[in-house]
Design a protein around this motif. Structure first.
Motif, PDB file in Angstrom:
ATOM      1  N   TYR A 107       1.072  -1.384   0.095  1.00 30.30           N
ATOM      2  CA  TYR A 107      -0.068  -0.145  -0.149  1.00 30.30           C
ATOM      3  C   TYR A 107       0.759   1.096   0.364  1.00 30.30           C
ATOM      4  CZ  TYR A 107      -4.348  -2.881   2.163  1.00 30.30           C
ATOM      5  OH  TYR A 107      -5.276  -3.264   2.448  1.00 30.30           O
ATOM      6  N   VAL A 108       0.740   2.230  -0.645  1.00 30.23           N
ATOM      7  CA  VAL A 108       0.840   3.525  -0.130  1.00 30.23           C
ATOM      8  C   VAL A 108       0.192   4.162   1.216  1.00 30.23           C
ATOM      9  CG1 VAL A 108       0.970   6.455  -0.704  1.00 30.23           C
ATOM     10  CG2 VAL A 108       1.091   4.611  -2.643  1.00 30.23           C
ATOM     11  N   HIS A 109       1.107   4.842   2.580  1.00 36.09           N
ATOM     12  CA  HIS A 109       0.278   4.298   3.599  1.00 36.09           C
ATOM     13  C   HIS A 109      -1.149   6.166   3.295  1.00 36.09           C
ATOM     14  CE1 HIS A 109       0.617   3.427   7.801  1.00 36.09           C
ATOM     15  NE2 HIS A 109      -0.858   3.979   7.640  1.00 36.09           N
ATOM     16  N   ARG A 110      -0.474   6.763   2.559  1.00 42.52           N
ATOM     17  CA  ARG A 110      -1.202   8.136   2.547  1.00 42.52           C
ATOM     18  C   ARG A 110      -0.525   9.167   1.994  1.00 42.52           C
ATOM     19  NH1 ARG A 110      -4.271   9.822   7.095  1.00 42.52           N
ATOM     20  NH2 ARG A 110      -4.464   8.831   8.533  1.00 42.52           N
ATOM     21  N   VAL A 138      -3.771   0.996  -2.239  1.00 44.78           N
ATOM     22  CA  VAL A 138      -3.502   2.571  -1.193  1.00 44.78           C
ATOM     23  C   VAL A 138      -4.036   2.463  -0.278  1.00 44.78           C
ATOM     24  CG1 VAL A 138      -3.494   3.532  -3.485  1.00 44.78           C
ATOM     25  CG2 VAL A 138      -5.803   3.502  -2.772  1.00 44.78           C
ATOM     26  N   SER A 139      -4.004   3.643   0.343  1.00 45.79           N
ATOM     27  CA  SER A 139      -4.893   3.055   1.882  1.00 45.79           C
ATOM     28  C   SER A 139      -5.008   5.431   2.244  1.00 45.79           C
ATOM     29  CB  SER A 139      -3.921   2.882   2.993  1.00 45.79           C
ATOM     30  OG  SER A 139      -4.712   2.958   4.376  1.00 45.79           O
ATOM     31  N   ASN A 140      -5.940   5.215   2.689  1.00 44.52           N
ATOM     32  CA  ASN A 140      -6.707   6.549   3.125  1.00 44.52           C
ATOM     33  C   ASN A 140      -6.562   7.811   2.157  1.00 44.52           C
ATOM     34  OD1 ASN A 140      -6.100   6.355   6.583  1.00 44.52           O
ATOM     35  ND2 ASN A 140      -4.037   5.693   5.793  1.00 44.52           N
ATOM     36  N   THR A 162      -9.356   1.869   4.633  1.00 42.85           N
ATOM     37  CA  THR A 162      -9.182   2.977   4.740  1.00 42.85           C
ATOM     38  C   THR A 162     -10.714   2.684   6.631  1.00 42.85           C
ATOM     39  OG1 THR A 162     -10.471   5.316   4.614  1.00 42.85           O
ATOM     40  CG2 THR A 162     -11.696   2.922   3.725  1.00 42.85           C
ATOM     41  N   GLU A 163     -10.042   3.761   7.179  1.00 40.95           N
ATOM     42  CA  GLU A 163     -10.986   3.467   8.196  1.00 40.95           C
ATOM     43  C   GLU A 163     -12.429   3.980   8.579  1.00 40.95           C
ATOM     44  OE1 GLU A 163     -11.343   6.793  12.746  1.00 40.95           O
ATOM     45  OE2 GLU A 163      -9.933   6.883  11.436  1.00 40.95           O
ATOM     46  N   TYR A 164     -13.375   2.732   8.398  1.00 39.45           N
ATOM     47  CA  TYR A 164     -14.236   2.233   8.905  1.00 39.45           C
ATOM     48  C   TYR A 164     -15.167   1.898   9.875  1.00 39.45           C
ATOM     49  CZ  TYR A 164     -17.911   3.558   5.053  1.00 39.45           C
ATOM     50  OH  TYR A 164     -19.236   3.632   4.653  1.00 39.45           O
ATOM     51  N   HIS A 165     -16.135   2.622  10.328  1.00 39.78           N
ATOM     52  CA  HIS A 165     -16.581   1.672  11.823  1.00 39.78           C
ATOM     53  C   HIS A 165     -18.582   2.485  12.129  1.00 39.78           C
ATOM     54  CE1 HIS A 165     -15.606   4.925  13.682  1.00 39.78           C
ATOM     55  NE2 HIS A 165     -14.027   4.948  13.199  1.00 39.78           N
ATOM     56  N   PRO A 166     -18.787   1.551  12.736  1.00 38.97           N
ATOM     57  CA  PRO A 166     -20.170   2.178  12.583  1.00 38.97           C
ATOM     58  C   PRO A 166     -20.011   4.083  13.036  1.00 38.97           C
ATOM     59  CG  PRO A 166     -20.418   0.130  13.691  1.00 38.97           C
ATOM     60  CD  PRO A 166     -19.063   0.693  13.273  1.00 38.97           C
ATOM     61  N   LEU A 167     -19.263   4.645  14.066  1.00 37.98           N
ATOM     62  CA  LEU A 167     -19.176   5.795  13.927  1.00 37.98           C
ATOM     63  C   LEU A 167     -18.547   7.245  12.487  1.00 37.98           C
ATOM     64  CD1 LEU A 167     -18.718   5.779  18.026  1.00 37.98           C
ATOM     65  CD2 LEU A 167     -20.518   6.468  16.332  1.00 37.98           C
ATOM     66  N   VAL A 185     -11.286  -2.088   2.375  1.00 32.04           N
ATOM     67  CA  VAL A 185     -10.284  -3.083   3.838  1.00 32.04           C
ATOM     68  C   VAL A 185     -10.546  -1.775   4.763  1.00 32.04           C
ATOM     69  CG1 VAL A 185      -8.580  -4.034   5.349  1.00 32.04           C
ATOM     70  CG2 VAL A 185      -8.468  -4.093   2.839  1.00 32.04           C
ATOM     71  N   ALA A 186     -11.094  -2.416   6.332  1.00 33.72           N
ATOM     72  CA  ALA A 186     -11.769  -1.541   7.314  1.00 33.72           C
ATOM     73  C   ALA A 186     -10.635  -1.452   8.320  1.00 33.72           C
ATOM     74  CB  ALA A 186     -12.925  -1.208   7.900  1.00 33.72           C
ATOM     75  N   TYR A 187      -9.580  -0.653   8.492  1.00 34.54           N
ATOM     76  CA  TYR A 187      -9.086  -0.314   9.902  1.00 34.54           C
ATOM     77  C   TYR A 187      -9.975   0.187  11.013  1.00 34.54           C
ATOM     78  CZ  TYR A 187      -7.532   4.840   9.271  1.00 34.54           C
ATOM     79  OH  TYR A 187      -6.956   6.045   8.537  1.00 34.54           O
ATOM     80  N   SER A 188      -9.489   0.035  12.070  1.00 32.78           N
ATOM     81  CA  SER A 188     -10.088   0.186  13.572  1.00 32.78           C
ATOM     82  C   SER A 188     -12.052   0.419  13.229  1.00 32.78           C
ATOM     83  CB  SER A 188      -9.649   1.917  13.518  1.00 32.78           C
ATOM     84  OG  SER A 188      -8.752   1.869  14.179  1.00 32.78           O
ATOM     85  N   PRO A 189     -12.353  -1.111  12.661  1.00 26.56           N
ATOM     86  CA  PRO A 189     -13.570  -1.632  12.573  1.00 26.56           C
ATOM     87  C   PRO A 189     -14.344  -1.658  13.905  1.00 26.56           C
ATOM     88  CG  PRO A 189     -11.871  -3.271  12.580  1.00 26.56           C
ATOM     89  CD  PRO A 189     -11.297  -2.583  12.699  1.00 26.56           C
ATOM     90  N   MET A 190     -13.174  -1.233  15.153  1.00 23.80           N
ATOM     91  CA  MET A 190     -14.655  -1.288  16.201  1.00 23.80           C
ATOM     92  C   MET A 190     -14.470  -0.080  17.395  1.00 23.80           C
ATOM     93  SD  MET A 190     -13.894  -5.164  17.426  1.00 23.80           S
ATOM     94  CE  MET A 190     -13.510  -6.442  16.936  1.00 23.80           C
ATOM     95  N   ALA A 191     -13.770   0.689  16.481  1.00 24.69           N
ATOM     96  CA  ALA A 191     -13.873   2.367  17.005  1.00 24.69           C
ATOM     97  C   ALA A 191     -13.368   2.085  17.812  1.00 24.69           C
ATOM     98  CB  ALA A 191     -15.289   2.984  16.906  1.00 24.69           C
TER      99      ALA A 191
END
Length: 269
Positions: A107-110, A138-140, A162-167, A185-191
């Motif tokens: 990935y390209v991180h940012r 790619v990311s973000n 990308t960051e993705y979660h219910p919030l 691809v969701a990172y921090s999926p539990m916020a």
């Protein structure tokens, strides 16, 4: 391991729908979670240059009783290494630290700092042509940044992390992924644990007699996303595996969580 539930793969890139995020697994003892996850049935490990843990992650992968060709290994090039020559050299250094001769996904991180679409992606294409990486990610990125990336890449964008979660939801990124055959691809999926305090998520969890964390993962999976939660606990690793392979939300559940008022972005630029 033969009795473990199968983790589905997504898209033409065959990205495993569940991976282990490794940010914060910095010591050999912490990275034992990588070995445990692989022996439990995980097949996707995600790290990054900026995490400064590629060596211990690589050692933990090697320690698992799982053939290397069954492990989907991803890392990310950090922002100050995104010039053409730095992409090439730093990726080889990442591979040396990880103890592998190729990467399944890079990935390209940012898209910040040294990022230049023309130079950065020329280097990524070269790495893929040489067989050192199998897929480009790619990311973000924003939708506009994704379009620019595609203009400069010969390789397809296999995944967008990308960051993705219910919030924190960005449905425009999911639409872009569907349109272009990219795996989101969701990172921090539990916020960061905040889903345990979201009324709608808790209500769906009670309905299914499970946890808010499991519901969050199942909600993301219902949207066609891969998820890479971090965990160092065997119980949590197992719970995340079960959520991805066994928990299915109905349309009403998904719509209820879709209606959450979003307010928490954990990792703004």
């Amino acid at each position: 391991m033969d009795d473990e539930p199968a983790i589905p793969t997504l898209g033409e890139a065959d990205v495993p729908a569940l991976g282990l995020g490794t940010m914060g697994l910095d010591t050999p003892s912490e990275a034992e979670a990588v070995t445990a996850a692989l022996e439990m049935g995980y097949r996707h490990v995600d790290t990054a240059q900026i995490y400064d843990n590629e060596s211990v992650v690589g050692d933990a992968i090697a320690a698992a009783d799982v053939p290397r060709d069954e492990v989907f290994l991803a890392t990310k090039v950090w922002a100050d290494n995104l010039g053409y020559d730095d992409v090439l050299s730093s990726t080889r250094e990442s591979m040396d630290r990880l103890g592998v001769d190729s990467l399944d996904l890079l990935y390209v991180h940012r898209p910040i700092d040294a990022y230049d679409p023309e130079e950065t992606f020329a280097a990524f294409d070269r790495l893929r042509e040489e067989g050192l990486i199998r897929r480009v990610g790619v990311s973000n990125f924003s939708v506009a940044e994704l379009a620019t990336a595609r203009d400069h890449l010969d390789s397809p964008i296999a995944a967008h992390q990308t960051e993705y979660h219910p919030l924190f939801a960005r449905p425009e990124l999911l639409e872009d992924a569907r349109e272009h055959g990219t795996v989101p691809v969701a990172y921090s999926p539990m916020a960061g644990g905040a889903v345990t305090r979201v009324e709608e998520v808790v209500a769906v969890a009670e309905k299914h007699e499970t946890t808010p964390q499991a519901v969050s993962l199942a909600w993301l999976r219902a949207k066609g996303m891969a998820v890479i939660p971090k965990s160092s606990s065997a119980d949590h690793l197992r719970a995340n595996l079960d959520a991805v392979t066994s928990l299915t939300l109905d349309e009403e559940d998904v719509a209820r969580i879709d209606g959450v008022e979003r307010e928490v972005e954990l990792y703004p630029e």
